[in-house]
Design a protein around this motif. Structure first.
Motif, mmCIF file in Angstrom:
data_model
loop_
_atom_site.group_PDB
_atom_site.id
_atom_site.type_symbol
_atom_site.label_atom_id
_atom_site.label_comp_id
_atom_site.label_asym_id
_atom_site.label_seq_id
_atom_site.Cartn_x
_atom_site.Cartn_y
_atom_site.Cartn_z
ATOM 1 N N GLN A 36 -130.229 -24.626 -13.887
ATOM 2 C CA GLN A 36 -130.374 -23.178 -13.842
ATOM 3 C C GLN A 36 -131.337 -22.692 -14.928
ATOM 4 O O GLN A 36 -131.373 -23.233 -16.026
ATOM 5 C CB GLN A 36 -129.008 -22.509 -14.019
ATOM 6 C CG GLN A 36 -127.988 -22.899 -12.957
ATOM 7 C CD GLN A 36 -128.427 -22.509 -11.563
ATOM 8 O OE1 GLN A 36 -128.935 -21.416 -11.349
ATOM 9 N NE2 GLN A 36 -128.240 -23.406 -10.609
ATOM 10 N N GLY A 37 -132.110 -21.648 -14.598
ATOM 11 C CA GLY A 37 -133.003 -21.039 -15.581
ATOM 12 C C GLY A 37 -134.352 -21.705 -15.702
ATOM 13 O O GLY A 37 -135.145 -21.345 -16.567
ATOM 14 N N LEU A 38 -134.639 -22.668 -14.826
ATOM 15 C CA LEU A 38 -135.905 -23.400 -14.892
ATOM 16 C C LEU A 38 -136.729 -23.121 -13.643
ATOM 17 O O LEU A 38 -136.195 -23.110 -12.530
ATOM 18 C CB LEU A 38 -135.637 -24.904 -15.009
ATOM 19 C CG LEU A 38 -136.859 -25.815 -15.157
ATOM 20 C CD1 LEU A 38 -137.581 -25.527 -16.462
ATOM 21 C CD2 LEU A 38 -136.429 -27.278 -15.105
ATOM 22 N N LYS A 153 -135.859 -11.402 -12.218
ATOM 23 C CA LYS A 153 -135.066 -11.288 -10.993
ATOM 24 C C LYS A 153 -134.406 -12.610 -10.615
ATOM 25 O O LYS A 153 -133.307 -12.627 -10.056
ATOM 26 C CB LYS A 153 -135.955 -10.799 -9.849
ATOM 27 C CG LYS A 153 -136.394 -9.348 -9.992
ATOM 28 C CD LYS A 153 -137.257 -8.903 -8.824
ATOM 29 C CE LYS A 153 -137.675 -7.439 -8.975
ATOM 30 N NZ LYS A 153 -138.531 -6.982 -7.848
ATOM 31 N N LYS A 154 -135.080 -13.714 -10.900
ATOM 32 C CA LYS A 154 -134.535 -15.033 -10.570
ATOM 33 C C LYS A 154 -133.776 -15.662 -11.738
ATOM 34 O O LYS A 154 -133.327 -16.802 -11.641
ATOM 35 C CB LYS A 154 -135.676 -15.968 -10.148
ATOM 36 C CG LYS A 154 -136.241 -15.662 -8.775
ATOM 37 C CD LYS A 154 -135.208 -15.948 -7.691
ATOM 38 C CE LYS A 154 -135.791 -15.745 -6.312
ATOM 39 N NZ LYS A 154 -134.833 -16.087 -5.242
ATOM 40 N N LYS A 155 -133.663 -14.892 -12.836
ATOM 41 C CA LYS A 155 -132.966 -15.375 -14.033
ATOM 42 C C LYS A 155 -133.570 -16.693 -14.538
ATOM 43 O O LYS A 155 -132.859 -17.649 -14.855
ATOM 44 C CB LYS A 155 -131.468 -15.544 -13.757
ATOM 45 C CG LYS A 155 -130.755 -14.230 -13.441
ATOM 46 C CD LYS A 155 -129.277 -14.442 -13.200
ATOM 47 C CE LYS A 155 -128.539 -13.121 -13.075
ATOM 48 N NZ LYS A 155 -129.066 -12.254 -12.003
ATOM 49 N N ILE A 156 -134.897 -16.706 -14.603
ATOM 50 C CA ILE A 156 -135.622 -17.871 -15.102
ATOM 51 C C ILE A 156 -135.944 -17.657 -16.577
ATOM 52 O O ILE A 156 -136.502 -16.631 -16.957
ATOM 53 C CB ILE A 156 -136.929 -18.093 -14.314
ATOM 54 C CG1 ILE A 156 -136.624 -18.321 -12.834
ATOM 55 C CG2 ILE A 156 -137.717 -19.258 -14.887
ATOM 56 C CD1 ILE A 156 -135.820 -19.562 -12.545
ATOM 57 N N SER A 157 -135.582 -18.618 -17.403
ATOM 58 C CA SER A 157 -135.865 -18.510 -18.833
ATOM 59 C C SER A 157 -136.994 -19.433 -19.271
ATOM 60 O O SER A 157 -137.627 -19.202 -20.303
ATOM 61 C CB SER A 157 -134.605 -18.837 -19.649
ATOM 62 O OG SER A 157 -134.097 -20.117 -19.293
ATOM 63 N N ILE A 158 -137.257 -20.484 -18.503
ATOM 64 C CA ILE A 158 -138.342 -21.419 -18.816
ATOM 65 C C ILE A 158 -139.187 -21.610 -17.565
ATOM 66 O O ILE A 158 -138.672 -21.991 -16.513
ATOM 67 C CB ILE A 158 -137.801 -22.786 -19.290
ATOM 68 C CG1 ILE A 158 -136.975 -22.620 -20.567
ATOM 69 C CG2 ILE A 158 -138.951 -23.761 -19.530
ATOM 70 C CD1 ILE A 158 -136.344 -23.916 -21.047
ATOM 71 N N GLY A 170 -137.666 -31.419 -3.746
ATOM 72 C CA GLY A 170 -137.387 -30.144 -3.109
ATOM 73 C C GLY A 170 -138.173 -29.014 -3.749
ATOM 74 O O GLY A 170 -139.017 -29.211 -4.617
ATOM 75 N N SER A 171 -137.884 -27.779 -3.330
ATOM 76 C CA SER A 171 -138.630 -26.605 -3.806
ATOM 77 C C SER A 171 -137.728 -25.594 -4.496
ATOM 78 O O SER A 171 -138.039 -24.409 -4.543
ATOM 79 C CB SER A 171 -139.333 -25.934 -2.620
ATOM 80 O OG SER A 171 -138.386 -25.545 -1.633
ATOM 81 N N ALA A 172 -136.610 -26.058 -5.017
ATOM 82 C CA ALA A 172 -135.651 -25.140 -5.632
ATOM 83 C C ALA A 172 -136.224 -24.428 -6.848
ATOM 84 O O ALA A 172 -135.816 -23.316 -7.177
ATOM 85 C CB ALA A 172 -134.386 -25.907 -6.025
ATOM 86 N N TYR A 173 -137.194 -25.055 -7.526
ATOM 87 C CA TYR A 173 -137.740 -24.476 -8.752
ATOM 88 C C TYR A 173 -139.014 -23.667 -8.518
ATOM 89 O O TYR A 173 -139.538 -23.070 -9.443
ATOM 90 C CB TYR A 173 -138.035 -25.587 -9.763
ATOM 91 C CG TYR A 173 -136.833 -26.396 -10.168
ATOM 92 C CD1 TYR A 173 -135.902 -25.890 -11.068
ATOM 93 C CD2 TYR A 173 -136.621 -27.666 -9.646
ATOM 94 C CE1 TYR A 173 -134.795 -26.627 -11.444
ATOM 95 C CE2 TYR A 173 -135.512 -28.413 -10.017
ATOM 96 C CZ TYR A 173 -134.601 -27.892 -10.911
ATOM 97 O OH TYR A 173 -133.506 -28.613 -11.277
ATOM 98 N N ASN A 174 -139.545 -23.691 -7.306
ATOM 99 C CA ASN A 174 -140.836 -23.068 -7.024
ATOM 100 C C ASN A 174 -140.730 -21.548 -7.091
ATOM 101 O O ASN A 174 -139.994 -20.929 -6.326
ATOM 102 C CB ASN A 174 -141.323 -23.496 -5.637
ATOM 103 C CG ASN A 174 -142.787 -23.164 -5.418
ATOM 104 O OD1 ASN A 174 -143.304 -22.205 -5.983
ATOM 105 N ND2 ASN A 174 -143.452 -23.951 -4.600
#
Length: 228
Positions: A36-38, A153-158, A170-174
């Motif tokens: 999560q967060g990546l 919005k996607k709660k991405i920190s890095i 997969g494409s979960a981080y895209n």
């Protein structure tokens, strides 16, 4: 015994608290664990797929048609001029006893003609290059805010670039599409023709650095004592 039981109970409580504090790890459709967060994003791909960029590419073909046509005509004329020279050079080179001095002169003439033609075509297409730089700069100015909005919005920190990743299952981080959506909202279209006298950011920054360097050198020069 009571002391041992209390210690065991305390250890169990701490373990439960530690487990509860861990973030939930999701599973992607391929069975891998999602951190999560990546996120991963390719800014160049986002820019090239933005509505503003694609619209400008289409409009440019019409707006700068005269420059494109002139460059094409000059290129065709240059190739027609070079072809007999290149054919003669190749034929002379395959002779039984080729004249190396003459070959060097021919090669130099061909190379000079090619270089002059390349520079001429670049001058013809200079307005096109300025338009491309102007559109790109307008989009780039909105990119940072689009990235931050998508990350929030996607709660991405890095956020990482694809170059920093060896492999992804997969494409979960895209995050490309999320950033693209934000960018298209921020700048649906861009101005195609730059104002008169406009220069790309790299040139403006270079001029500013040069001016700053000259400004720093001026006081030290003025402080030099005058000899007699």
């Amino acid at each position: 015994m009571k002391t041992l039981l209390k210690s065991a109970a305390l250890a169990s409580s701490l373990a439960l608290v530690t487990v509860a504090a861990q973030p939930a790890l999701a599973q992607d459709k391929n069975g891998g664990t999602i951190v999560q967060g990546l996120g991963i994003a390719n800014f160049d791909a986002v820019l090239a797929n933005s509505n503003a960029y694609k619209t400008a590419e289409q409009q440019r073909e019409t707006t700068y048609k005269a420059q494109y046509d002139q460059a094409k005509q000059r290129s065709e004329a240059l190739n027609a001029q070079l072809k007999p020279m290149i054919d003669k050079f190749n034929a002379d080179r395959q002779a039984a006893n080729p004249n190396q001095t003459a070959l060097q002169q021919q090669a130099a003439q061909i190379q000079q003609l090619q270089e002059n033609g390349k520079q001429e075509i670049q001058r013809i297409l200079a307005p096109v290059g300025l338009s491309q730089a102007y559109v790109n700069e307008q989009i780039e100015d909105k990119l940072d805010a689009a990235v931050k909005s998508a990350m929030a919005k996607k709660k991405i920190s890095i956020l990482l670039s694809p170059d920093a990743i060896l492999a992804v299952n997969g494409s979960a981080y895209n995050l490309n599409q999320d950033i693209l959506n934000e960018l298209n909202t921020a700048i649906p279209s861009a101005q195609l023709v730059p104002p008169s006298g406009w220069e790309p950011r790299q040139i403006r920054e270079a001029r500013a650095q040069q001016a700053a360097a000259q400004g720093q050198a001026a006081p030290s020069t003025a402080a030099q004592p005058t000899g007699r």
